[in-house]
Design a protein around this motif. Structure first.
Motif, PDB file in Angstrom:
ATOM      1  N   ARG A   2       1.022  -1.134   0.044  1.00 49.95           N
ATOM      2  CA  ARG A   2       0.128   0.151   0.065  1.00 49.95           C
ATOM      3  C   ARG A   2       0.937   1.315   0.003  1.00 49.95           C
ATOM      4  NH1 ARG A   2      -4.332   1.282   4.771  1.00 49.95           N
ATOM      5  NH2 ARG A   2      -2.359   1.495   5.969  1.00 49.95           N
ATOM      6  N   LEU A   3       0.296   2.237  -0.833  1.00 49.44           N
ATOM      7  CA  LEU A   3       1.286   3.671  -0.930  1.00 49.44           C
ATOM      8  C   LEU A   3       0.638   4.772  -0.457  1.00 49.44           C
ATOM      9  CD1 LEU A   3       3.715   5.211  -2.152  1.00 49.44           C
ATOM     10  CD2 LEU A   3       2.318   5.192  -4.341  1.00 49.44           C
ATOM     11  N   THR A   4       0.941   5.450   0.242  1.00 45.66           N
ATOM     12  CA  THR A   4       0.246   6.537   0.887  1.00 45.66           C
ATOM     13  C   THR A   4       1.277   7.943   0.411  1.00 45.66           C
ATOM     14  OG1 THR A   4      -0.643   5.570   2.707  1.00 45.66           O
ATOM     15  CG2 THR A   4      -0.609   7.773   2.713  1.00 45.66           C
ATOM     16  N   ILE A   5       0.623   9.007  -0.246  1.00 42.90           N
ATOM     17  CA  ILE A   5       1.281  10.148  -0.589  1.00 42.90           C
ATOM     18  C   ILE A   5       1.440  10.807   0.426  1.00 42.90           C
ATOM     19  CG2 ILE A   5       1.664  11.727  -2.191  1.00 42.90           C
ATOM     20  CD1 ILE A   5       1.898   9.016  -3.700  1.00 42.90           C
ATOM     21  N   ILE A   6       2.713  10.835   1.098  1.00 42.97           N
ATOM     22  CA  ILE A   6       2.603  12.143   2.082  1.00 42.97           C
ATOM     23  C   ILE A   6       3.005  13.449   1.692  1.00 42.97           C
ATOM     24  CG2 ILE A   6       3.817  12.495   4.428  1.00 42.97           C
ATOM     25  CD1 ILE A   6       2.395   9.971   4.170  1.00 42.97           C
ATOM     26  N   TYR A  22       6.932   9.287   0.531  1.00 41.04           N
ATOM     27  CA  TYR A  22       5.826   8.180   0.418  1.00 41.04           C
ATOM     28  C   TYR A  22       6.383   7.048   1.207  1.00 41.04           C
ATOM     29  CZ  TYR A  22       6.845  11.232  -3.730  1.00 41.04           C
ATOM     30  OH  TYR A  22       7.179  12.200  -4.674  1.00 41.04           O
ATOM     31  N   LEU A  23       5.006   6.773   1.834  1.00 39.67           N
ATOM     32  CA  LEU A  23       4.962   5.841   2.629  1.00 39.67           C
ATOM     33  C   LEU A  23       4.528   4.530   2.036  1.00 39.67           C
ATOM     34  CD1 LEU A  23       5.003   4.545   5.617  1.00 39.67           C
ATOM     35  CD2 LEU A  23       2.332   5.339   5.698  1.00 39.67           C
ATOM     36  N   VAL A  24       5.316   3.529   2.155  1.00 33.99           N
ATOM     37  CA  VAL A  24       5.042   2.096   1.458  1.00 33.99           C
ATOM     38  C   VAL A  24       4.805   1.109   2.545  1.00 33.99           C
ATOM     39  CG1 VAL A  24       5.759   0.162  -0.133  1.00 33.99           C
ATOM     40  CG2 VAL A  24       6.232   2.793  -0.672  1.00 33.99           C
ATOM     41  N   GLU A  25       3.887   0.427   2.657  1.00 41.15           N
ATOM     42  CA  GLU A  25       3.590  -0.580   3.562  1.00 41.15           C
ATOM     43  C   GLU A  25       3.188  -2.024   3.196  1.00 41.15           C
ATOM     44  OE1 GLU A  25       1.085   1.310   7.106  1.00 41.15           O
ATOM     45  OE2 GLU A  25       0.377   2.263   5.299  1.00 41.15           O
ATOM     46  N   ALA A  26       3.774  -2.942   3.866  1.00 40.68           N
ATOM     47  CA  ALA A  26       3.315  -4.486   3.581  1.00 40.68           C
ATOM     48  C   ALA A  26       3.736  -5.134   4.888  1.00 40.68           C
ATOM     49  CB  ALA A  26       4.098  -4.936   2.373  1.00 40.68           C
ATOM     50  N   ASP A  27       2.676  -6.064   5.207  1.00 41.20           N
ATOM     51  CA  ASP A  27       3.123  -7.073   6.248  1.00 41.20           C
ATOM     52  C   ASP A  27       3.248  -6.321   7.544  1.00 41.20           C
ATOM     53  OD1 ASP A  27       2.731  -9.121   4.624  1.00 41.20           O
ATOM     54  OD2 ASP A  27       4.747  -9.820   4.515  1.00 41.20           O
ATOM     55  N   GLY A  28       2.953  -5.090   7.787  1.00 42.53           N
ATOM     56  CA  GLY A  28       3.096  -4.392   9.129  1.00 42.53           C
ATOM     57  C   GLY A  28       4.400  -3.758   8.946  1.00 42.53           C
ATOM     58  N   PHE A  29       5.071  -3.536   7.835  1.00 42.84           N
ATOM     59  CA  PHE A  29       6.430  -2.917   8.017  1.00 42.84           C
ATOM     60  C   PHE A  29       6.251  -1.587   7.175  1.00 42.84           C
ATOM     61  CE2 PHE A  29      10.663  -1.889   6.428  1.00 42.84           C
ATOM     62  CZ  PHE A  29      11.259  -2.418   7.253  1.00 42.84           C
ATOM     63  N   ARG A  30       6.677  -0.477   7.453  1.00 43.22           N
ATOM     64  CA  ARG A  30       6.410   0.815   7.225  1.00 43.22           C
ATOM     65  C   ARG A  30       7.865   1.425   6.665  1.00 43.22           C
ATOM     66  NH1 ARG A  30       1.940   2.654  11.605  1.00 43.22           N
ATOM     67  NH2 ARG A  30       0.240   2.127  10.366  1.00 43.22           N
ATOM     68  N   ARG A 244      -3.434  10.750  -0.543  1.00 44.44           N
ATOM     69  CA  ARG A 244      -3.985   9.853  -1.316  1.00 44.44           C
ATOM     70  C   ARG A 244      -3.185   8.413  -1.108  1.00 44.44           C
ATOM     71  NH1 ARG A 244      -5.565  10.747  -7.650  1.00 44.44           N
ATOM     72  NH2 ARG A 244      -6.874   8.892  -6.747  1.00 44.44           N
ATOM     73  N   ARG A 245      -4.144   7.398  -1.337  1.00 42.59           N
ATOM     74  CA  ARG A 245      -3.644   6.051  -0.789  1.00 42.59           C
ATOM     75  C   ARG A 245      -4.044   5.053  -2.210  1.00 42.59           C
ATOM     76  NH1 ARG A 245      -5.457   7.092   4.638  1.00 42.59           N
ATOM     77  NH2 ARG A 245      -3.809   6.756   5.911  1.00 42.59           N
ATOM     78  N   PHE A 246      -2.779   4.336  -2.725  1.00 40.74           N
ATOM     79  CA  PHE A 246      -2.995   3.322  -3.616  1.00 40.74           C
ATOM     80  C   PHE A 246      -2.717   2.014  -3.122  1.00 40.74           C
ATOM     81  CE2 PHE A 246      -2.163   7.570  -5.037  1.00 40.74           C
ATOM     82  CZ  PHE A 246      -2.862   7.843  -6.156  1.00 40.74           C
ATOM     83  N   ALA A 247      -3.510   1.050  -3.486  1.00 39.88           N
ATOM     84  CA  ALA A 247      -3.089  -0.507  -3.394  1.00 39.88           C
ATOM     85  C   ALA A 247      -2.413  -0.828  -4.708  1.00 39.88           C
ATOM     86  CB  ALA A 247      -4.336  -1.421  -3.366  1.00 39.88           C
ATOM     87  N   VAL A 248      -0.977  -1.470  -4.454  1.00 40.62           N
ATOM     88  CA  VAL A 248      -0.373  -1.769  -5.508  1.00 40.62           C
ATOM     89  C   VAL A 248      -0.396  -3.046  -5.957  1.00 40.62           C
ATOM     90  CG1 VAL A 248       2.143  -1.831  -6.320  1.00 40.62           C
ATOM     91  CG2 VAL A 248       1.240   0.079  -4.516  1.00 40.62           C
TER      92      VAL A 248
END
Length: 250
Positions: A2-6, A22-30, A244-248
């Motif tokens: 998941r991408l969030t535009i900061i 830009y914040l990229v998250e997966a498996d609880g990792f930021r 804005r948030r985007f599912a990758v």
């Protein structure tokens, strides 16, 4: 992923957005990609800032790295004591550069809360992400990055002029987060930034499945940049906007 535009403002913060972050998250990792000026304030709208697990700095211009100085203050001088060290990945000299920016001696500089790793072209792991970085075309050492996780992929240009290495990093990605700071109808320095049409061309050559334009300079008309990109890329295009948030993939 998941991408969030900061922050997506180019060169300096705009009225509605900090500079690049830009914040990229997966498996609880930021993972934060860049921390340009103004980013730390906006980041607090979306997450606990102490939950960041790693920071990647594409290059050492102020609009991509200087809020790491503020983040050092927040982690170093928390009322309950300094927060645990987290990794920071950046170009050669990153530790000395940010220490100098805050007026610190290089030793210890910011190393009490940041574990600095200097980037080189190639592959590495950051948390759950499989990562590949390569040099891109900018007046200082600068990197583009490709992230993969669980069958999904994205690339981020950082700041760059036209270059084949960026096309390679973005090849067949689900999302290509690409800078478009310049516009075709204006004169601009060579080997510094992309226009919208150049960003679209890079996305087309890379066969990227979607294009997200960022590093949007406040004095530009973003609709012109978007139209330029559409002239060279036929896939889905959007403008990066703070919040804005985007599912990758997926």
């Amino acid at each position: 992923m998941r991408l969030t535009i900061i922050g997506s403002s180019g060169s300096f913060p705009g009225p509605d957005s900090p500079a690049s972050c830009y914040l990229v998250e997966a498996d609880g990792f930021r993972l934060l990609l860049d921390m340009g000026n103004g980013a730390l304030g906006a980041l607090q709208r979306y997450i606990d800032i102490y939950s960041v697990d790693a920071v990647y700095l594409s290059h050492l211009h102020a609009d991509h790295c200087f809020d790491l100085c503020s983040y050092w203050v927040a982690r170093m001088f928390h009322p309950e004591g300094a927060k645990p060290r987290i990794p920071v990945y950046g170009p050669g000299g990153v530790a000395d550069r940010v220490a100098e920016a805050y007026g610190l001696e290089p030793d210890p500089g910011m190393t009490e809360v940041f574990d600095f790793h200097e980037l080189a072209p190639g592959s590495l792991g950051i948390g759950p992400f499989s990562v590949r970085v390569d040099h891109v075309n900018h007046p200082v050492e600068a990197f583009g990055i490709r992230l993969e996780h669980d069958g999904s992929s994205m690339a981020y240009s950082g700041d760059t002029g036209a270059c084949d290495s960026l096309v390679d990093l973005a090849a067949d990605t689900d999302l290509f987060l690409c800078e478009a700071a310049f516009q075709d109808h204006l004169d601009h320095p060579k080997d510094m930034h992309l226009t919208g049409s150049e960003a679209g061309d890079h996305a087309s050559r890379a066969r990227a499945r979607s294009l997200l334009l960022t590093h949007l300079v406040p004095w530009n008309d973003d609709e012109v940049t978007l139209a330029e990109a559409r002239s060279t890329y036929g896939g889905p295009i959007d403008l990066a906007r703070s919040g804005r948030r985007f599912a990758v993939g997926g």
